[in-house]
Write a protein that holds these residues in place. Structure first.
Motif, PDB file in Angstrom:
ATOM      1  N   GLY A 193     -54.789  38.126 -51.450  1.00  0.00           N
ATOM      2  CA  GLY A 193     -53.859  39.025 -50.783  1.00  0.00           C
ATOM      3  C   GLY A 193     -53.139  40.003 -51.689  1.00  0.00           C
ATOM      4  O   GLY A 193     -52.048  40.455 -51.359  1.00  0.00           O
ATOM      5  N   ASP A 225     -52.222  39.461 -40.966  1.00  0.00           N
ATOM      6  CA  ASP A 225     -50.864  38.927 -41.026  1.00  0.00           C
ATOM      7  C   ASP A 225     -50.657  37.940 -42.172  1.00  0.00           C
ATOM      8  O   ASP A 225     -49.523  37.676 -42.574  1.00  0.00           O
ATOM      9  N   GLU A 226     -51.750  37.394 -42.697  1.00  0.00           N
ATOM     10  CA  GLU A 226     -51.682  36.469 -43.835  1.00  0.00           C
ATOM     11  C   GLU A 226     -51.953  37.197 -45.147  1.00  0.00           C
ATOM     12  O   GLU A 226     -52.115  36.571 -46.186  1.00  0.00           O
TER      13      GLU A 226
END
Length: 64
Positions: A12, A28-29
């Motif tokens: 991420g 969303d993660e």
């Protein structure tokens, strides 16, 4: 060229989105989402940069 993304490896960092925002996004993660798995010739340099800048190695290219 075709983009492959291993979401199990993605950490991420978001470097892909910074390098090629028309091709990559994050969910969303904060994991990579490939918007265009077969980028245009115009997008190719940015995509190659995104793959090279991925700190986890989650992105790869398949030529052909």
């Amino acid at each position: 060229m075709k983009i492959e993304a291993n979401r199990d490896v993605c950490i991420g960092a978001g470097n892909c989105v910074l390098a090629a925002e028309d091709v990559f996004d994050q969910d969303d993660e904060a994991l990579v989402v490939v918007l265009e798995d077969q980028p245009s010739d115009d997008q190719a340099p940015a995509v190659r940069n995104a793959v090279a800048q991925c700190p986890s190695g989650a992105l790869s290219l398949v030529e052909g």
